[in-house]
Design a protein around this motif. Sequence first.
Motif, PDB file in Angstrom:
ATOM      1  N   ALA A  86      33.297  27.057  27.450  1.00  0.00           N
ATOM      2  CA  ALA A  86      34.059  26.159  26.579  1.00  0.00           C
ATOM      3  C   ALA A  86      34.397  26.848  25.253  1.00  0.00           C
ATOM      4  O   ALA A  86      35.521  26.722  24.739  1.00  0.00           O
ATOM      5  CB  ALA A  86      33.268  24.876  26.320  1.00  0.00           C
ATOM      6  N   ALA A  87      33.437  27.588  24.712  1.00  0.00           N
ATOM      7  CA  ALA A  87      33.684  28.324  23.460  1.00  0.00           C
ATOM      8  C   ALA A  87      34.811  29.330  23.666  1.00  0.00           C
ATOM      9  O   ALA A  87      35.691  29.499  22.814  1.00  0.00           O
ATOM     10  CB  ALA A  87      32.405  29.036  23.000  1.00  0.00           C
ATOM     11  N   TRP A  88      34.783  29.991  24.815  1.00  0.00           N
ATOM     12  CA  TRP A  88      35.820  30.982  25.111  1.00  0.00           C
ATOM     13  C   TRP A  88      37.191  30.307  25.255  1.00  0.00           C
ATOM     14  O   TRP A  88      38.209  30.825  24.790  1.00  0.00           O
ATOM     15  CB  TRP A  88      35.475  31.774  26.368  1.00  0.00           C
ATOM     16  N   GLY A  89      37.197  29.131  25.890  1.00  0.00           N
ATOM     17  CA  GLY A  89      38.438  28.369  26.002  1.00  0.00           C
ATOM     18  C   GLY A  89      39.000  28.014  24.633  1.00  0.00           C
ATOM     19  O   GLY A  89      40.182  28.218  24.350  1.00  0.00           O
ATOM     20  N   GLU A  90      38.135  27.490  23.760  1.00  0.00           N
ATOM     21  CA  GLU A  90      38.590  27.129  22.406  1.00  0.00           C
ATOM     22  C   GLU A  90      39.030  28.374  21.639  1.00  0.00           C
ATOM     23  O   GLU A  90      39.959  28.323  20.835  1.00  0.00           O
ATOM     24  CB  GLU A  90      37.472  26.407  21.637  1.00  0.00           C
ATOM     25  N   PHE A  91      38.341  29.490  21.883  1.00  0.00           N
ATOM     26  CA  PHE A  91      38.688  30.736  21.192  1.00  0.00           C
ATOM     27  C   PHE A  91      40.062  31.239  21.625  1.00  0.00           C
ATOM     28  O   PHE A  91      40.895  31.603  20.797  1.00  0.00           O
ATOM     29  CB  PHE A  91      37.631  31.808  21.471  1.00  0.00           C
TER      30      PHE A  91
ATOM     31  N   GLY B 278      42.396  27.201  22.093  1.00  0.00           N
ATOM     32  CA  GLY B 278      42.141  25.930  21.436  1.00  0.00           C
ATOM     33  C   GLY B 278      42.064  26.029  19.925  1.00  0.00           C
ATOM     34  O   GLY B 278      42.934  26.599  19.270  1.00  0.00           O
ATOM     35  N   ALA B 279      40.965  25.513  19.388  1.00  0.00           N
ATOM     36  CA  ALA B 279      40.831  25.305  17.949  1.00  0.00           C
ATOM     37  C   ALA B 279      40.832  26.596  17.134  1.00  0.00           C
ATOM     38  O   ALA B 279      41.070  26.566  15.925  1.00  0.00           O
ATOM     39  CB  ALA B 279      39.539  24.533  17.665  1.00  0.00           C
ATOM     40  N   ALA B 280      40.556  27.733  17.786  1.00  0.00           N
ATOM     41  CA  ALA B 280      40.346  28.956  17.006  1.00  0.00           C
ATOM     42  C   ALA B 280      41.618  29.515  16.381  1.00  0.00           C
ATOM     43  O   ALA B 280      41.548  30.225  15.385  1.00  0.00           O
ATOM     44  CB  ALA B 280      39.678  30.030  17.872  1.00  0.00           C
ATOM     45  N   GLY B 281      42.772  29.188  16.967  1.00  0.00           N
ATOM     46  CA  GLY B 281      43.992  29.796  16.438  1.00  0.00           C
ATOM     47  C   GLY B 281      43.889  31.306  16.507  1.00  0.00           C
ATOM     48  O   GLY B 281      43.522  31.853  17.543  1.00  0.00           O
ATOM     49  N   ASP B 282      44.153  31.989  15.408  1.00  0.00           N
ATOM     50  CA  ASP B 282      44.105  33.454  15.437  1.00  0.00           C
ATOM     51  C   ASP B 282      42.803  34.009  14.854  1.00  0.00           C
ATOM     52  O   ASP B 282      42.746  35.171  14.442  1.00  0.00           O
ATOM     53  CB  ASP B 282      45.326  34.056  14.733  1.00  0.00           C
ATOM     54  N   ALA B 283      41.760  33.191  14.814  1.00  0.00           N
ATOM     55  CA  ALA B 283      40.459  33.683  14.337  1.00  0.00           C
ATOM     56  C   ALA B 283      39.922  34.761  15.292  1.00  0.00           C
ATOM     57  O   ALA B 283      40.269  34.782  16.471  1.00  0.00           O
ATOM     58  CB  ALA B 283      39.458  32.537  14.242  1.00  0.00           C
ATOM     59  N   HIS B 284      39.082  35.651  14.774  1.00  0.00           N
ATOM     60  CA  HIS B 284      38.496  36.707  15.594  1.00  0.00           C
ATOM     61  C   HIS B 284      37.048  36.392  15.982  1.00  0.00           C
ATOM     62  O   HIS B 284      36.428  37.139  16.721  1.00  0.00           O
ATOM     63  CB  HIS B 284      38.535  38.042  14.861  1.00  0.00           C
ATOM     64  N   ASP B 285      36.515  35.349  15.410  1.00  0.00           N
ATOM     65  CA  ASP B 285      35.135  34.993  15.723  1.00  0.00           C
ATOM     66  C   ASP B 285      34.975  33.491  15.571  1.00  0.00           C
ATOM     67  O   ASP B 285      35.756  32.847  14.857  1.00  0.00           O
ATOM     68  CB  ASP B 285      34.168  35.720  14.791  1.00  0.00           C
ATOM     69  N   LEU B 286      33.980  32.948  16.241  1.00  0.00           N
ATOM     70  CA  LEU B 286      33.673  31.529  16.057  1.00  0.00           C
ATOM     71  C   LEU B 286      32.274  31.234  16.553  1.00  0.00           C
ATOM     72  O   LEU B 286      31.690  31.979  17.353  1.00  0.00           O
ATOM     73  CB  LEU B 286      34.689  30.622  16.762  1.00  0.00           C
ATOM     74  N   LEU B 287      31.756  30.145  16.056  1.00  0.00           N
ATOM     75  CA  LEU B 287      30.535  29.534  16.584  1.00  0.00           C
ATOM     76  C   LEU B 287      30.929  28.165  17.093  1.00  0.00           C
ATOM     77  O   LEU B 287      31.449  27.349  16.330  1.00  0.00           O
ATOM     78  CB  LEU B 287      29.477  29.403  15.486  1.00  0.00           C
TER      79      LEU B 287
ATOM     80  N   GLY C 160      28.171  28.424  21.706  1.00  0.00           N
ATOM     81  CA  GLY C 160      28.850  29.619  22.171  1.00  0.00           C
ATOM     82  C   GLY C 160      29.221  30.440  20.953  1.00  0.00           C
ATOM     83  O   GLY C 160      29.587  29.884  19.921  1.00  0.00           O
ATOM     84  N   ILE C 161      29.069  31.745  21.064  1.00  0.00           N
ATOM     85  CA  ILE C 161      29.292  32.626  19.920  1.00  0.00           C
ATOM     86  C   ILE C 161      30.332  33.679  20.303  1.00  0.00           C
ATOM     87  O   ILE C 161      30.172  34.364  21.312  1.00  0.00           O
ATOM     88  CB  ILE C 161      27.985  33.341  19.512  1.00  0.00           C
ATOM     89  N   VAL C 162      31.378  33.791  19.503  1.00  0.00           N
ATOM     90  CA  VAL C 162      32.349  34.869  19.692  1.00  0.00           C
ATOM     91  C   VAL C 162      32.336  35.734  18.434  1.00  0.00           C
ATOM     92  O   VAL C 162      32.451  35.221  17.320  1.00  0.00           O
ATOM     93  CB  VAL C 162      33.772  34.324  19.938  1.00  0.00           C
ATOM     94  N   VAL C 163      32.122  37.027  18.616  1.00  0.00           N
ATOM     95  CA  VAL C 163      32.124  37.981  17.508  1.00  0.00           C
ATOM     96  C   VAL C 163      33.140  39.075  17.823  1.00  0.00           C
ATOM     97  O   VAL C 163      33.109  39.662  18.908  1.00  0.00           O
ATOM     98  CB  VAL C 163      30.724  38.608  17.305  1.00  0.00           C
TER      99      VAL C 163
ATOM    100  N   ALA D   1      36.456  29.246  31.602  1.00  0.00           N
ATOM    101  CA  ALA D   1      35.954  29.907  32.812  1.00  0.00           C
ATOM    102  C   ALA D   1      37.097  30.552  33.587  1.00  0.00           C
ATOM    103  O   ALA D   1      36.970  31.664  34.112  1.00  0.00           O
ATOM    104  CB  ALA D   1      35.204  28.901  33.688  1.00  0.00           C
ATOM    105  N   ALA D   2      38.229  29.851  33.633  1.00  0.00           N
ATOM    106  CA  ALA D   2      39.390  30.409  34.336  1.00  0.00           C
ATOM    107  C   ALA D   2      39.874  31.681  33.636  1.00  0.00           C
ATOM    108  O   ALA D   2      40.238  32.666  34.292  1.00  0.00           O
ATOM    109  CB  ALA D   2      40.512  29.373  34.387  1.00  0.00           C
ATOM    110  N   ASP D   3      39.855  31.674  32.306  1.00  0.00           N
ATOM    111  CA  ASP D   3      40.300  32.867  31.582  1.00  0.00           C
ATOM    112  C   ASP D   3      39.323  34.028  31.758  1.00  0.00           C
ATOM    113  O   ASP D   3      39.735  35.178  31.940  1.00  0.00           O
ATOM    114  CB  ASP D   3      40.476  32.534  30.098  1.00  0.00           C
ATOM    115  N   LEU D   4      38.045  33.727  31.709  1.00  0.00           N
ATOM    116  CA  LEU D   4      37.036  34.772  31.930  1.00  0.00           C
ATOM    117  C   LEU D   4      37.153  35.364  33.335  1.00  0.00           C
ATOM    118  O   LEU D   4      36.863  36.543  33.546  1.00  0.00           O
ATOM    119  CB  LEU D   4      35.626  34.198  31.717  1.00  0.00           C
ATOM    120  N   ALA D   5      37.585  34.545  34.290  1.00  0.00           N
ATOM    121  CA  ALA D   5      37.697  35.014  35.673  1.00  0.00           C
ATOM    122  C   ALA D   5      38.729  36.127  35.815  1.00  0.00           C
ATOM    123  O   ALA D   5      38.645  36.940  36.747  1.00  0.00           O
ATOM    124  CB  ALA D   5      38.040  33.848  36.598  1.00  0.00           C
TER     125      ALA D   5
END
Lengths: 311, 311
Positions: free
Chosen positions: B110-115, B118-127, B138-141, B303-307
Motif C-alpha cells: 500500500a505504501a508503494w502504491g501511494e508512493f 497516490g498521495a506522494a506526488g513527486d516525493a522521493h521518500d515517505l512513511l 511502510g517506508i520508502v527512502v 503489489a501490481a506495480d511491484l510485480a
Amino acid sequence: MTLTIGVDVGGTKIAAGVVDESGKVIDEARRKTPAQETSAIVEAIVDVVHEVTARHEIAAVGVGAAGFIGADRATVLFAPNLAWRNVPLRDQLASKLDLPVIIENDVNAAAWGEFQFGAAGDAHDLLMVAVGTGVGGGIVVDGELVRGRFGIAAEIGHLRVVRGGLECGCGQHGCWEQYASGRALVRVARERALDGDALLAAANGDRANIDGQTITRLAQDGDELSTALIAELGQWLGEGIASLAAVLDPGLVVIGGGVAEAGDLLMVPLTAAFASFLPATDNRPHLEMRTATLGNKAAIIGAADLAKAAQ
Amino acid sequence: MTLTIGVDVGGTKIAAGVVDESGKVIDEARRKTPAQETSAIVEAIVDVVHEVTARHEIAAVGVGAAGFIGADRATVLFAPNLAWRNVPLRDQLASKLDLPVIIENDVNAAAWGEFQFGAAGDAHDLLMVAVGTGVGGGIVVDGELVRGRFGIAAEIGHLRVVRGGLECGCGQHGCWEQYASGRALVRVARERALDGDALLAAANGDRANIDGQTITRLAQDGDELSTALIAELGQWLGEGIASLAAVLDPGLVVIGGGVAEAGDLLMVPLTAAFASFLPATDNRPHLEMRTATLGNKAAIIGAADLAKAAQ
C-alpha cells in the motif's frame, strides 16, 4: 593511493586523521575546540587540516560534527554544543582549504566507518548505536547511509521510551538517551551509591566524582552495584533496540561509544533484553549484535571515506 | 501496455485487481477468504487470478498479505491471521499460475502504491502509517521500499510507546497499535460511553455495537465525545510519528486506513501533537503530513506495480 582527511569536531577537541583507501589512519593532528564562535572553529579546522596536508597529498576532506547536518552535506542546520545555526560550513572550509569538502553528522560518519572498515564485515546494512554522553545513531540500508529528507535521520537517542518521562535537552520528555546513555548511567550511580559502597569510596566519598570509567572498572573487578548499573543500562539499550528493530529490521546492530568498553557486562543483559522485548520474538529471525571495532577513530575514518565522493 | 495483477489477501476477503502502467485498476474480482488452511487460500488466490487472466493478458502477479514476508519476497515467514508459518507462497502460486509472482507485506504494498500513484506526488521518500484494526507501516527512502534484512521492516505498530503498557498480540506490552489503532479507538469508546451519550444511543444502547464508523460519523455530526475520541487517537498517532521522525526523518507522512476518513477531525490534532512532540521541534524543518488517496485499493495497486520487477 588516494588519501583523504577525516575531521571529528567535538565539544572539547578537533581531531584530523589522514586515511588511506583501506581505512587505515596513517597520520593525525589535534586542536582544542575554541570558544563557541563559528569563525574560530572554522579557523581551527583549517589549521589542523593544514598541518596534515603539509605532509601528504590529500584529495578531499570529510568533517563529522555533532548536530543536524543538512541533506546537502554542506550546512550545519543546528549544533547545540557549538551554538551553530544554519552555518554554510562546507563552503567556508572549501574556500580556505582549496579542497573538496563534505560535512556529515558525527555518528553517521562513525556508522559509515564501522560499515566500511569496522564491525560490519560483509553486512549490507546496520544500525549503529553510539552510547556516549547521549545516544547517537547511524543507519545503513542496502549499503547506503540513510540520511533522511532533511539530513537528520537516525537521531535515535530521541526515540521516546517513557511517556511523560525525564526531561531532555531536545525539549521533549522520556527520550531514550535520558535512560540509556553514559550520562544516565552516571546519574543513576550518583543517586544510588551509598556510604560504604566501593563506588563511593573510589570517588573519594564525593558522588559528584563518580564517572562512567570508574563504574566500568569496578564492574570489571566484580563490584555488585557497578555491575547492576551497567546491566540496567544494557536493559534500557536492549528495550530501545527492540523498538528500533520493529521499525528498521536491521541484520546487524553495532554498539559503540565509551560504554561499549564494558564488554559482556553490558552486552549480555543488552542482548537478553533485546530478545525478550522484540515484538513477535519467537516468530522471526533475530539480528546480530556486535560491539564497534574502530573505537574513537570511527568518525574520522567514516568521514574520510565519505569525502571520496566529494572529489 | 503491460498489465499486472495485484492481489490483496485479507482476513475476510481476497481481492484481485488488473492494474495498468498508470496505476489504474481496470478490472477486479473477489473471493471470500477460506478457512485458515494454506492450500485452500492458495486455491482461492489462484481462482481469483484465473478469473481476471481469462479477460486480460497479464505479465506478472503481486500478492500483498498481512504478516512477515521474507526478504526473498517468496516466503510468508509468519502470518498470524492466516496461521501461516514459513510458507513458500510465491513458488506455490507461480507453479499454478504459470506467471511470475512476488509476495509483499500488504502495508508495504500500500505504501508503494501511494508512493508511485497516490498521495506522494513527486516525493522521493515517505512513511506510510496505515491505521486500521492495527497500525501498519511502510517506508520508502530514496525511491526504494525499505524492507529490512529479513523483510520485516516498518512494523511500526509495534513501536513501544508505553513502557509496561497494554498487552499486544505480538507478545509485548505498550505497542503503539494498542493506543493508536481503530481497535483502540473502539475500545476506549466502549469504556467511556455513558447512558444518554449519542454514541451509546447510536449503538442501540449496547456498547458492544459501537464501531469506528459510528464514531467517525457522529464526530462529523458534531458529537462531543466522538470528536474527543478521534482527537485522542490523533494525539497518540502524532506522538508516535514524532518518535519515528527522529529515527527516519521522512519528508512526507501519509496517513491511511479507515480512520483517515475522519479527515481534519483526526489530522488537525495529529499534526499538532506531532509538532509539539517532535524532538528539537523549533530547530529543524518539519515534514509534510497527508492523507492517503488510493483508499482500500492501495495494496492492490502497489503489489501490481511491484510485480513488474518480477517479469
